[in-house]
Design a protein around this motif. Structure first.
Motif, mmCIF file in Angstrom:
data_model
loop_
_atom_site.group_PDB
_atom_site.id
_atom_site.type_symbol
_atom_site.label_atom_id
_atom_site.label_comp_id
_atom_site.label_asym_id
_atom_site.label_seq_id
_atom_site.Cartn_x
_atom_site.Cartn_y
_atom_site.Cartn_z
ATOM 1 N N THR A 1 34.571 38.731 43.457
ATOM 2 C CA THR A 1 35.799 38.994 42.695
ATOM 3 C C THR A 1 35.844 40.447 42.259
ATOM 4 O OG1 THR A 1 35.885 36.721 41.869
ATOM 5 C CG2 THR A 1 37.150 38.363 40.663
ATOM 6 N N LEU A 2 36.970 41.065 42.469
ATOM 7 C CA LEU A 2 37.228 42.432 42.006
ATOM 8 C C LEU A 2 38.155 42.371 40.797
ATOM 9 C CD1 LEU A 2 37.138 45.573 42.451
ATOM 10 C CD2 LEU A 2 39.275 45.268 43.745
ATOM 11 N N LYS A 3 37.783 43.047 39.746
ATOM 12 C CA LYS A 3 38.603 43.125 38.534
ATOM 13 C C LYS A 3 39.118 44.544 38.371
ATOM 14 C CE LYS A 3 38.042 42.621 33.496
ATOM 15 N NZ LYS A 3 37.066 42.208 32.443
ATOM 16 N N ILE A 4 40.398 44.675 38.088
ATOM 17 C CA ILE A 4 41.021 45.995 37.904
ATOM 18 C C ILE A 4 41.802 45.979 36.594
ATOM 19 C CG2 ILE A 4 42.594 47.722 38.841
ATOM 20 C CD1 ILE A 4 42.251 46.384 41.586
ATOM 21 N N LYS A 5 41.575 47.001 35.780
ATOM 22 C CA LYS A 5 42.382 47.169 34.575
ATOM 23 C C LYS A 5 43.039 48.551 34.652
ATOM 24 C CE LYS A 5 40.794 45.473 30.789
ATOM 25 N NZ LYS A 5 39.901 45.312 29.605
ATOM 26 N N TYR A 6 44.349 48.570 34.511
ATOM 27 C CA TYR A 6 45.090 49.820 34.634
ATOM 28 C C TYR A 6 45.199 50.546 33.294
ATOM 29 C CZ TYR A 6 46.281 47.776 39.151
ATOM 30 O OH TYR A 6 46.204 47.222 40.400
ATOM 31 N N HIS A 7 45.770 51.745 33.332
ATOM 32 C CA HIS A 7 45.820 52.576 32.127
ATOM 33 C C HIS A 7 46.613 51.921 31.003
ATOM 34 C CE1 HIS A 7 49.777 53.441 33.790
ATOM 35 N NE2 HIS A 7 50.120 53.976 32.628
ATOM 36 N N ASP A 8 47.545 51.020 31.361
ATOM 37 C CA ASP A 8 48.374 50.349 30.361
ATOM 38 C C ASP A 8 47.781 49.012 29.923
ATOM 39 O OD1 ASP A 8 48.743 48.943 32.686
ATOM 40 O OD2 ASP A 8 50.928 49.091 32.720
ATOM 41 N N PHE A 9 46.495 48.778 30.294
ATOM 42 C CA PHE A 9 45.746 47.567 29.951
ATOM 43 C C PHE A 9 46.177 46.331 30.747
ATOM 44 C CE2 PHE A 9 44.839 50.242 26.324
ATOM 45 C CZ PHE A 9 43.487 50.014 26.124
ATOM 46 N N ARG A 10 47.109 46.492 31.688
ATOM 47 C CA ARG A 10 47.421 45.377 32.582
ATOM 48 C C ARG A 10 46.194 45.102 33.431
ATOM 49 N NH1 ARG A 10 49.772 45.102 37.786
ATOM 50 N NH2 ARG A 10 49.954 47.374 37.769
ATOM 51 N N GLN A 11 45.860 43.840 33.598
ATOM 52 C CA GLN A 11 44.628 43.463 34.286
ATOM 53 C C GLN A 11 44.914 42.472 35.411
ATOM 54 O OE1 GLN A 11 41.107 42.472 31.832
ATOM 55 N NE2 GLN A 11 41.105 40.522 32.903
ATOM 56 N N ILE A 12 44.280 42.677 36.564
ATOM 57 C CA ILE A 12 44.396 41.729 37.664
ATOM 58 C C ILE A 12 43.011 41.461 38.238
ATOM 59 C CG2 ILE A 12 46.729 42.502 38.284
ATOM 60 C CD1 ILE A 12 45.459 43.922 40.727
ATOM 61 N N ASN B 1 48.310 56.264 43.769
ATOM 62 C CA ASN B 1 49.228 56.637 42.688
ATOM 63 C C ASN B 1 49.118 55.720 41.463
ATOM 64 O OD1 ASN B 1 50.360 58.706 44.346
ATOM 65 N ND2 ASN B 1 51.644 57.150 45.349
ATOM 66 N N MET B 2 48.051 54.898 41.403
ATOM 67 C CA MET B 2 47.808 54.076 40.227
ATOM 68 C C MET B 2 46.726 54.735 39.366
ATOM 69 S SD MET B 2 49.953 51.646 40.621
ATOM 70 C CE MET B 2 49.443 50.453 39.388
ATOM 71 N N ARG B 3 46.777 54.493 38.084
ATOM 72 C CA ARG B 3 45.758 55.024 37.162
ATOM 73 C C ARG B 3 44.897 53.852 36.701
ATOM 74 N NH1 ARG B 3 49.493 57.716 32.871
ATOM 75 N NH2 ARG B 3 47.536 57.807 31.701
ATOM 76 N N ILE B 4 43.647 53.874 37.122
ATOM 77 C CA ILE B 4 42.751 52.748 36.855
ATOM 78 C C ILE B 4 41.768 53.086 35.746
ATOM 79 C CG2 ILE B 4 40.884 51.355 37.842
ATOM 80 C CD1 ILE B 4 42.432 51.275 40.436
ATOM 81 N N ARG B 5 41.718 52.208 34.750
ATOM 82 C CA ARG B 5 40.887 52.395 33.566
ATOM 83 C C ARG B 5 39.519 51.739 33.722
ATOM 84 N NH1 ARG B 5 41.644 52.755 27.982
ATOM 85 N NH2 ARG B 5 40.212 51.486 26.752
ATOM 86 N N LEU B 6 39.487 50.608 34.439
ATOM 87 C CA LEU B 6 38.253 49.818 34.556
ATOM 88 C C LEU B 6 38.185 49.161 35.925
ATOM 89 C CD1 LEU B 6 36.763 47.255 32.057
ATOM 90 C CD2 LEU B 6 37.474 46.468 34.310
ATOM 91 N N LEU B 7 36.967 49.073 36.465
ATOM 92 C CA LEU B 7 36.704 48.308 37.676
ATOM 93 C C LEU B 7 35.504 47.407 37.434
ATOM 94 C CD1 LEU B 7 37.119 51.029 40.470
ATOM 95 C CD2 LEU B 7 38.609 49.037 40.103
ATOM 96 N N GLY B 8 35.536 46.227 38.021
ATOM 97 C CA GLY B 8 34.411 45.315 37.892
ATOM 98 C C GLY B 8 34.241 44.492 39.153
#
Length: 369
Positions: A294-305, A336-343
């Protein structure tokens, strides 16, 4: 609560360490004692997230999962340090050894809290309150740390009780007290009721346990889905969940929150390489392989997928994990996305049917340590 003098009640203790990470740091570093200490991400750059804060910092409103920048605004004189998880894990193991003197029925929830079933204790103490006192004293004498304890006849009430007189507290809620206690409890204090659910309850005019008690089980499940049945039971003091000493590992992984948003694919790939290396090290330590990555992504606006991929046979090697994570990332069109966190995490360790699933985006902000 069932009024039955002959009923055999369980004796459950919930132990919760007080400001655990911060307390370990203050114990190990005298210069931090008595100071407002924040353990977690540093406020420099875009800033990280607070893992925990000393009670000196909490007086200023600093709380876990708060952005470090906000913590600095609330408490400008706070000292910020990064966590030392290896040190906390070592202390946690020593705490577990203290627990095991009294019972083998220990269910750890994290490094700093656990349930204990002492209905039948090894030393024949007999009193759960006395056992909780002895455990707290042993932690203080042997580890120079403090813990708070809640004692009751089930897990839910014991957990709430442990939070009542923090720090260094001990609260007992007996069978005859449970229903009246739950009726007075604000809905936001119910363990498992998050902010969104609490807000929904208040909009429905449900502010306390007594208000919840006015709804039938059907009305509760209609309003809150499956958790509604749990709320219906717990407000009446009913919680039959056993203490589970051998909780199965469901997943294992690692993630990182970055000092600055990642904006290029090269940056993202470099970070995934580092995270994958950490995951592989942890898998090897426990001799685990999983069928689902599983890949976790959290964007600069805290949206998470999250995105995941499953395999017919278990995997655990660096090449497969890294390649899969990068493939899953690419499918999200990260340019062109700003990513805050990866897991990255692995799951599906047992002999379970292979299932491929793509999760929907989630707005939940969660601190994974």
């Amino acid at each position: 609560m069932e009024n039955d003098a002959k009923k055999q009640y369980r004796k459950i203790i919930h132990i919760d360490m007080d400001a655990f990470y911060a307390s370990v740091e203050q114990r190990d570093h005298p210069e931090y004692r008595g100071k407002a200490l924040v353990v977690g991400g540093l406020p420099e750059g875009r800033g990280g997230v607070v893992a925990t804060a000393s009670y000196e910092a909490r007086k200023f409103g600093v709380r876990s999962a708060m952005p470090s920048k906000k913590a600095l605004q609330l408490c400008p004189h706070a000292i910020f340090i990064r966590p030392r998880f290896a040190a906390y894990k070592e202390v946690s193991q020593k705490i577990r050894e203290i627990f095991s003197r009294y019972t083998d029925l220990i269910e750890p929830l994290s490094l700093d809290e656990a349930y204990l079933d002492v209905t039948e204790d090894k030393l024949g103490v007999g009193s759960a309150i006395e056992i909780a006192k002895q455990i707290k004293q042993a932690i203080k004498d042997e580890l120079q740390l403090t813990a708070s304890a809640g004692v009751s006849v089930n897990k839910f009430v014991a957990k709430i009780a442990s939070d009542i007189n923090k720090p260094d507290g001990l609260t007992f809620i007996g069978p005859s007290q449970i229903e009246s206690f739950m009726e007075k409890l604000p809905v936001e204090k119910f363990h498992g009721v998050g902010k969104v659910t609490a807000d929904k309850m208040k909009r429905m005019g449900l502010h306390t346990g007594a208000d919840l008690k006015q709804l039938s089980e059907e009305e509760m499940t209609a309003a809150f889905g499956k958790p509604g049945r749990f709320y219906y039971q717990i407000v009446r003091g009913i919680d039959d969940r056993p203490v589970q000493p051998h909780r199965e590992t469901k997943s294992m992984g690692a993630e990182d929150t970055f000092a600055y948003d990642l904006t290029t694919l090269d940056e993202m790939h470099a970070e995934l390489d580092k995270i994958a290396a950490t995951v592989v090290t942890r898998l090897e330590k426990y001799n685990l392989k999983g069928r689902t990555i599983t890949l976790k992504i959290k964007y600069h606006d805290f949206r998470q997928i999250t995105r995941n991929q499953s395999f017919a046979i278990p995997v655990g090697d660096m090449d497969t994990i890294t390649a899969t994570a990068k493939q899953l990332l690419l499918a999200t069109q990260p340019e062109n996305m700003r990513i805050r966190l990866l897991g990255i995490s692995l799951s599906n360790f047992g002999d379970l049917p292979v299932k491929t699933k793509q999760d929907e985006p989630s707005e939940q902000l969660r601190l994974d340590l």
